[in-house]
Design an enzyme around this catalytic site. Structure first.
Site, PDB file in Angstrom:
ATOM      1  CG  ASP A 194      17.335  43.992 -22.943  1.00 16.76           C
ATOM      2  OD1 ASP A 194      16.738  43.273 -23.574  1.00 16.76           O
ATOM      3  OD2 ASP A 194      17.830  45.010 -23.285  1.00 16.76           O
ATOM      4  CG  ASP A 242      13.547  43.009 -26.256  1.00 14.21           C
ATOM      5  OD1 ASP A 242      14.294  42.641 -25.214  1.00 14.21           O
ATOM      6  OD2 ASP A 242      13.216  44.020 -26.317  1.00 14.21           O
TER       7      ASP A 242
END
Length: 510
Positions: A104, A291
């Site tokens: 992430d 992201d």
């Protein structure tokens, strides 16, 4: 068959099996980690939110909420992982304990479920780290709490060796989760999260895994790259490459843009174009977080509503928005035509109080109601924010010298397309081929998404349904207006995260 030969076969099988669990450093010196992809069901998307919230507690090493020292205000970007599709495998401890994690770029901590997580249902459905069986475990014990869009997780810091492919990162700090306060992770196929963001946003100031990979000399180049495979028929979900990139996954050169603010992989973006028409708000520049931990493209409601209108998405019919148009529309029109500054129109009308820092925002906050029943703490009334949006939309159309009646009709249509924080915006799957392209301006270049790239196909109860990949996220200055470029964007563009030069590069994925 001799026992020796049987033993050899078993050894070979174990070697092949273990090789499938973790990637290795290839002949070109790159560390490749294969990513798996899980299907996204409609029930999971209905609960997924990208949110923002306020944090009042300063960061420390105790019961930590989030690092806010480097933020100009207390509003921070939160999310959950309900819609995350891509994950890979790492191992922690000696001997290695294998766990699936989301890589992430929108967070910085490594956390996995602990064997001491006994009061959360989700922990019973995932692999757990057992400190007691690791010879390289180091106790830290400092408690922490990490917030997400629909709740939080809590646990304590520990340290151990972390294996990524054939690379062993020694004495890596991570969070052993002892309580998952929400059901977000119950149905997920991954066990934890490995954050690839900057240490500035690391809860408890823990050194991120990527930092240690560089500092311990495992990387010849301080870059990593992500390729996500959106081919639904492929068994390969994607690949993250540490130390470089794979030429097979992109075409042309990367366009590099500098990091505008350390913490997240945050860059500047310009105008967003829909069917060759400017959406206006980001002409002067907006921020964007790249992201890999979320699927969607999240951005200002004023733009998302225009996109959903253009693609025929069925959103939330906001009667209050139409009431503002019908009650105050003519007065707003007169103010704007007479040259009154758009930012004070709603103040003069009496729907807003002037605080010197008003900006176009929307009351459709994805924080309106989280699963604990709390409301958004953003201090503004719905009529004020709706008025600001209507003013913005009318002003944008006035610049195009369109007739008043057509402008009001268009604004009313936008009201109908306002995203609903509790439902997604659906589109007709049969119309995808006829929808317009949507382009982001990055580094003075246009990065175009086709309808096939920004529409998300998910599994319904009886059939496949199609959803707009654009969701609302309204962040006020100084952080906003803000976009979050999730997996839908990364699937279209191979992305290089250049840690050494503090920049991000995009090239067309293949």
């Amino acid at each position: 068959m001799s026992m020796a030969f049987k033993g050899l076969l078993v050894a070979i099988c174990i070697w092949v099996w273990s090789g499938s669990l973790a990637a290795a450093i290839s002949n070109d010196g790159l560390l490749r980690i294969g990513l798996k992809k899980q299907p996204v069901g409609l029930n999971r998307l209905n609960a997924a939110r990208i949110t923002k919230t306020e944090v009042s507690q300063p960061r420390g090493l105790g019961d930590v909420n989030i690092n806010s020292n480097n933020l100009k205000s207390n509003i921070v970007y939160l999310k959950n992982y309900f819609d995350t599709q891509y994950y890979g495998e790492i191992a922690i401890g000696s001997p290695p304990q294998y766990l699936a994690v989301v890589f992430d770029t929108g967070s910085a901590n490594l956390w996995v479920p602990s064997s001491r997580c006994i009061f959360s249902i989700a922990c019973y459905f995932h692999s757990k780290y057992r400190a007691s069986i690791s010879s390289t475990y180091t106790k830290i014990g400092i408690p922490c709490k990490i917030p997400y869009g629909s709740g939080s997780i809590s646990g304590y810091f520990s340290a151990d060796n972390v294996k990524i492919g054939d690379v062993i990162v020694k004495d890596q700090e991570f969070v052993e989760v002892t309580r998952e306060g929400v059901l977000t992770f119950l149905a997920a196929r991954f066990d934890g999260v490995l954050g690839l963001g900057f240490q500035d946003i690391s809860v408890g100031e823990a050194t991120p895994v990527w930092y240690n990979m560089v500092q311990q000399g495992h990387m010849s180049q301080q870059i990593f790259s992500i390729w996500l495979n959106h081919d639904p028929t492929s068994r390969v979900g994607g690949e993250i490459v540490f130390g470089g990139f794979d030429w097979r996954h992109f075409t042309g050169d990367h366009t590099y843009v500098p990091i505008s603010k350390k913490g997240y992989w945050q860059i500047d973006v310009g105008d967003v174009i829909v069917a060759d028409n400017s959406t206006g708000l980001c002409k002067g520049g907006c921020a964007a977080i790249v992201d890999s931990g979320t699927s969607f493209l999240a951005g200002p409601t004023t733009i998302v509503a225009q996109i959903n209108h253009a693609i025929g998405a069925d959103g939330y019919a906001n009667l209050e928005c139409k009431n503002v148009v019908s009650t105050y529309g003519n007065l707003i029109w007169e103010y704007l035509v007479s040259g009154v500054r758009p930012d004070i129109v709603c103040v003069d009308i009496g729907l807003c109080s002037y605080d010197g820092s008003r900006n176009v925002k929307n009351y459709i906050e994805s924080v309106i109601e989280n699963e604990t029943g709390k409301e958004s703490s953003v201090d503004e009334t719905p009529l004020c924010t709706l008025c600001e949006m209507v003013v913005y939309w009318i002003q944008l159309q006035l610049k195009k010298q369109i007739a008043k009646e057509k402008i009001f009709s268009y604004v009313n249509e936008l009201c109908e397309k306002l995203p609903n924080p509790l439902r997604r915006s659906f589109v007709n799957c049969d119309n995808i081929a006829f929808m317009p392209d949507v382009s982001f301006t990055i580094g003075n270049k246009s990065f175009t998404l086709s309808p096939e790239q920004y529409i998300l196909k998910v599994e319904g109860k009886c059939s496949i349904v199609c959803l707009s990949g654009f969701v609302a996220l309204d962040v006020p200055p100084p952080q906003g207006p803000l976009w979050v470029l999730g997996a839908l964007f990364l699937g279209a563009y191979h992305t290089v995260f250049d840690f050494g030069n503090l920049r991000v590069g995009f090239a067309k994925a293949i």
